[in-house]
Design an enzyme around this catalytic site. Structure first.
Site, mmCIF file in Angstrom:
data_model
loop_
_atom_site.group_PDB
_atom_site.id
_atom_site.type_symbol
_atom_site.label_atom_id
_atom_site.label_comp_id
_atom_site.label_asym_id
_atom_site.label_seq_id
_atom_site.Cartn_x
_atom_site.Cartn_y
_atom_site.Cartn_z
ATOM 1 N N LYS A 1 -32.820 17.348 37.751
ATOM 2 C CA LYS A 1 -32.006 18.385 37.109
ATOM 3 C C LYS A 1 -30.992 17.718 36.179
ATOM 4 O O LYS A 1 -30.445 16.661 36.499
ATOM 5 C CB LYS A 1 -31.288 19.217 38.180
ATOM 6 C CG LYS A 1 -30.560 20.444 37.631
ATOM 7 C CD LYS A 1 -29.944 21.292 38.760
ATOM 8 C CE LYS A 1 -29.255 22.531 38.210
ATOM 9 N NZ LYS A 1 -28.700 23.380 39.277
ATOM 10 N N SER B 1 -29.894 28.257 39.307
ATOM 11 C CA SER B 1 -29.730 27.551 38.049
ATOM 12 C C SER B 1 -30.733 26.395 37.864
ATOM 13 O O SER B 1 -30.914 25.931 36.742
ATOM 14 C CB SER B 1 -28.305 26.992 37.954
ATOM 15 O OG SER B 1 -28.091 25.995 38.933
ATOM 16 N N SER C 1 -28.986 27.877 43.961
ATOM 17 C CA SER C 1 -29.696 27.400 42.775
ATOM 18 C C SER C 1 -30.948 26.588 43.042
ATOM 19 O O SER C 1 -31.622 26.168 42.107
ATOM 20 C CB SER C 1 -28.747 26.580 41.894
ATOM 21 O OG SER C 1 -27.840 27.438 41.260
#
Lengths: 480, 471
Positions: free
Chosen positions: B72, B149, B174
């Site tokens: 990420k 997210s 997330s």
């Protein structure tokens, strides 16, 4: 402050001047408070830095346990109650010296609270809180005001500080200075502060009775002498302002050491709101009873206790004891000399002669770094009357210029006192003969003339004569 | 091919790691054109790393030897631009690896790129992108969101055909939310299980790094590699790391699972309900004792508590981003206040600004006690209620998200408050620091549905055990 508050305050304070201090002491740990960077070393800007003290995204702080130990010792030495947990908060404000635009500090629960430090006259200065926090970076202003720019050096960023907040218990700049002296003395005893390289900074609250104790806060005064100067100035400024009929306002002021004045700082309203939250990057550390007990047990005998003991054990005057006990290594030296020779000898040579030399050189015994053995060697020469006091005083000065063995030096330069009475009498006779007028004056009872003749003898012998013996001999010659 | 089979192939010399990584990078590029899962493909460093592994150097014998992994964007990779999806950090090339990344490297994993996300993690649809970034698209319908997210991570985990694990990060859901919308397995571990060192912070007391992959076994293996104490990160736990892959084959019979009463009924899509009940039945038939439980405070107060604590912390975490030292900058004019205000006005996206303002307000003098301090107290009550439930249950099951992946045009019309409600079921385990897992449990109109399992602290093994029973 409204009138009602002013009235309450007037009742509350017995003194004309009220001073409270917020002192930042840099602890002398090897590494910074939350990273492994060194606190000492290269002065080349931004060389002692890492992702943590530069506030890089992704970096995380890790507590330096040595700073906790140092803070714990200090809080205990100041008689504080220790918090059962060490918790850090984020104090948020935007300023270019803050790597993260927040400072990791303590808010809810300071490491120590409710301590006190006694001054000479018995005044108790209460310690409201003692807590740990990180130092910001240093800003180096370039160019002229308004036109210039600022360079940031992060070498200092993250150094461990202990903030000590006092109650408004000091009644003038002098008491504030005394408090600082006492505090530095404690710090030196605990060996957590390096007077030479670590810096002391203070914010001071100052108010006077005439204004109804309307408080001015003077921010960020650096160094011992500046703190006293700033306070002296501020008290005078407030008194003059009131005399001129001005109304004082509660405000924040800055100290300009070059101009020697404080002046009002323009501060935005929001700057007072630090939006504290607990720092979620750090875990709370338990400060166990055992940790406190251990730290307490390992505290050295502190200056106040030592002063008291010196008075009792060595029959030293309180003032002398206080000065001798103010510095840990000097106190140690005093005990060594008092035991080896005697206490009045120790007071005379350390409290008076040594202190005079150190003061003149603006240094301290520990900072001067002289080998104790050389000093003891000199004292032996004094004690055995191998050298006169005059010679010894001269040698004491010289020792701090370049260390040497006093014994060898005295031998090499033939500085031993003239112990042969016959030889000294010859010199005295010669002096008396050469100065008939003075000799006559002595006979008619003028002590000045006698001192003149003694001085001549001392000069002739390059200080190797015992002044007392010289006096006796001159009197004897003149009586004949 | 599973991750374990792939790694065995590398260990045995049957897979050419360099050739494989070239193929993987090509596939990444093709997928990225259509779906936008990667903010950056780290082609050069991936190839260099693959060469090291193939030459039997670093990581060749590792537990993830040669495995393509994606990271990420909010997780720092040394020498690779790491922006957390924000224009504010455009150009930030970390001089260090995050704790989880260096563990991956040591295990021989190869980093193929940085995955797309909501700016700093501020969102549930990956649509709150930073200025100049685009939203990743749902692997089953490009007009829909892939969740957030960690949307890019979950999308890539679904779409990439070769064995692969994505590292995501969860603050309020997330990891499981995008895993649910993309039909993959996402495991968010206990707070403190995986080092946050090198994670670009959102809410530091909530942030957790965890793996997303195609199977429970894949994520279990990855978790075992990245979990553990890190001396550079104060909040990591010293609790021993379990052998998570060994839980895959463990019998679930006799385990007790609580069915979260409040997560069904009004507000929950009936197709979602149906699939999750199907999963519950599946567990029951495997011998799991399933019974209804209630989590009143977590469900009722989770959202407000989360949306006070997370922005409070985020607003201080983001303060450091002021156009000095790294990332976005402006021509220096005026004083510091003018300068940083200009940089921040230009480079932060709308939601980042909203959360900074929200978080600054909730910790302001005069409001702090009513919001921030109170929220920290409610958080304690939420933890206590979970702890009580775990006296009676080994896990709790609920839908992960109560709706199917929405279309982008639907998301546009949501108010911020409606937007935040998407996290209703995921924020509470996050506030309590509890491990939780998304399992794909069905589809409706071709769109995936996920069930969320939550266990007590450091019981990731049980999550793996139950998750595997649902595969």
């Amino acid at each position: 402050m409204n009138t009602e508050n002013a009235m309450t305050n007037a009742k509350q304070f017995a003194s004309d001047v009220i001073i409270g201090l917020e002192i930042h002491v840099q602890l002398n740990t090897k590494t910074k408070l939350f990273c492994g960077c060194s606190t000492q070393g290269s002065e080349e800007p931004n060389t002692r830095t890492c992702d943590v003290c530069l506030g890089f995204p992704g970096s995380k702080p890790v507590l330096n346990k040595a700073a906790l130990d140092a803070g714990l010792r200090l809080a205990l030495a100041l008689g504080c109650t220790i918090s059962p947990k060490l918790i850090f908060s984020r104090k948020s404000y935007f300023y270019p010296d803050l790597a993260k635009n927040y400072q990791i500090s303590q808010h809810e629960l300071p490491l120590g609270a409710g301590g006190k430090l006694a001054l000479n006259d018995g005044t108790l200065v209460h310690i409201t809180r003692a807590h740990l926090e990180e130092d910001p970076a240093s800003l180096i202003h370039q160019g002229s005001a308004g036109q210039g720019y600022v360079l940031i050096d992060y070498n200092r960023s993250g150094n461990p500080l202990c903030e000590i907040v006092t109650a408004p218990d000091m009644r003038g700049a002098e008491q504030a200075r005394e408090f600082l002296n006492r505090l530095v003395s404690v710090l030196e005893y605990l060996e957590i502060f390096d007077l030479g390289s670590c810096i002391i900074k203070a914010d001071a609250n100052v108010s006077i009775a005439e204004s109804g104790y309307i408080r001015a806060e003077i921010k960020n005064i650096t160094g011992f002498k500046e703190i006293e100067r700033a306070l002296t100035f501020e008290v005078e400024r407030q008194k003059l302002a009131v005399q001129r009929g001005e109304r004082l306002v509660q405000e924040t002021r800055g100290w300009d050491p070059a101009a020697g004045v404080t002046s009002a700082l323009r501060l935005k309203e929001t700057e007072a709101d630090y939006g504290y939250i607990l720092d979620p990057d750090l875990v709370s550390v338990d400060i166990t009873n055992n940790m406190v007990k251990d730290a307490q047990a390992n505290l050295p005998e502190l200056p106040a206790a030592k002063t008291k003991r010196f008075v009792e054990q060595y029959q030293v005057k309180f003032e002398d004891a206080m000065i001798l006990a103010a510095e840990r290594s000097l106190a140690h030296l005093f005990e060594t000399v008092a035991k080896k020779f005697d206490s009045s000898f120790a007071v005379r040579w350390l409290r008076h002669e040594l202190s005079a030399v150190l003061n003149a050189k603006q240094t301290t015994w520990s900072a001067a770094g002289l080998d104790e053995r050389l000093l003891l060697e000199l004292f032996e020469l004094v004690q055995s009357r191998t050298v006169t006091d005059l010679t010894a005083r001269d040698l004491l000065q010289k020792l701090f210029e370049r260390p040497f063995s006093p014994k060898e030096y005295v031998a090499k330069h033939k500085l031993a006192s003239i112990s042969d009475r016959g030889e000294l009498e010859k010199i005295a006779k010669k002096i008396v003969d050469e100065n008939p007028q003075a000799a006559e004056d002595v006979k008619s009872g003028e002590s000045k003339a006698l001192n003149f003749l003694i001085g001549k003898v001392m000069h002739q012998t390059k200080g190797k004569a015992d002044a007392g013996v010289a006096r006796q001999l001159i009197m004897k010659i003149l009586e004949r | 091919m599973s991750v374990a089979e792939f790694v065995k192939g590398v260990h045995d010399g049957q897979i050419d790691v360099v050739e494989h990584i070239h193929r993987t990078l090509e596939e990444c590029k093709i997928i990225n054109k259509e779906y936008g899962y990667l903010n950056l493909i780290s082609e050069e460093s991936a190839i260099a790393q693959a060469k090291l592994v193939s030459k039997k150097r670093k990581g060749a014998k590792g537990a993830l030897a040669g495995l393509p992994v994606s990271i990420k964007d909010s997780i720092c990779v040394k020498g690779v631009e790491s922006t957390a999806g924000s224009a504010m950090l455009k150009g930030y090339i970390p001089p260090f690896d995050a704790g989880c990344v260096s563990r991956l490297r040591q295990a021989g994993a190869i980093i193929v790129g940085k995955t797309a996300q909501d700016e700093f993690g501020f969102g549930s649809f990956s649509t709150n992108t930073g200025i100049g970034f685009t939203a990743p698209k749902n692997p089953f319908d490009r007009l829909r969101s892939c969740g957030g997210s960690s949307g890019g991570a979950a999308g890539l985990a679904q779409k990439l055909s070769v064995p692969h694990v994505a590292l995501g990060e969860s603050t309020g859901g997330s990891i499981v939310n995008p895993a649910s919308f993309c039909g993959v397995v996402g495991l968010c571990p206990t707070y403190g299980r995986v080092s946050r060192y090198g994670l670009i912070d959102y809410g530091s007391s909530l942030d957790k790094v965890g793996p997303i992959g195609k199977t429970v076994a894949d994520v279990a293996l990855a978790l075992k590699v990245i979990a553990g104490f890190d001396e550079k990160e104060s909040t990591t736990a010293t609790v021993p790391v379990e052998d998570y892959p060994s839980f895959v084959k463990k019998d679930v019979a006799g385990l007790r699972v609580g069915i979260l009463k409040e997560s069904f009924g009004e507000g929950t899509d009936s197709a979602v309900e149906k699939s999750v009940w199907g999963a519950i039945k599946q567990l029951e038939s495997a011998g799991v004792d399933c019974r209804e439980i209630s989590l009143k405070i977590p469900i009722e107060y989770g959202i407000p508590t989360y949306y006070i604590i997370a922005p409070s912390e985020a607003s201080t975490n983001l303060a450091k981003l002021c156009g000095l030292r790294y990332g976005a900058e402006e021509k220096i004019e005026g004083d510091f206040n003018t300068y940083f205000s200009e940089v921040r006005s230009r480079a932060f996206g709308k939601e980042a600004k909203r959360r900074i303002m929200l978080g600054t307000f909730t910790r302001m003098a005069g409001y702090r006690d009513a919001y921030y301090v109170k929220a920290t107290k409610v958080r304690r009550l939420i933890i206590d209620e979970y702890k009580n439930v775990f006296k009676k249950c080994d896990a709790v099951i609920s839908p992960t998200v109560s709706i199917l992946p929405p279309r982008f045009d639907e998301i546009k019309n949501l108010t911020p408050a409606q937007n935040y409600l998407i996290d209703a079921l995921t924020v509470s385990p996050n506030l309590a620091g509890l491990p939780h897992l998304n399992m794909p449990v069905g589809k409706h109109n071709g769109l995936p549905i996920g069930a969320m399992l939550t266990t007590d602290h450091f019981k990731e093994g049980v999550l793996v055990q139950l998750g595997a029973a649902l595969e």
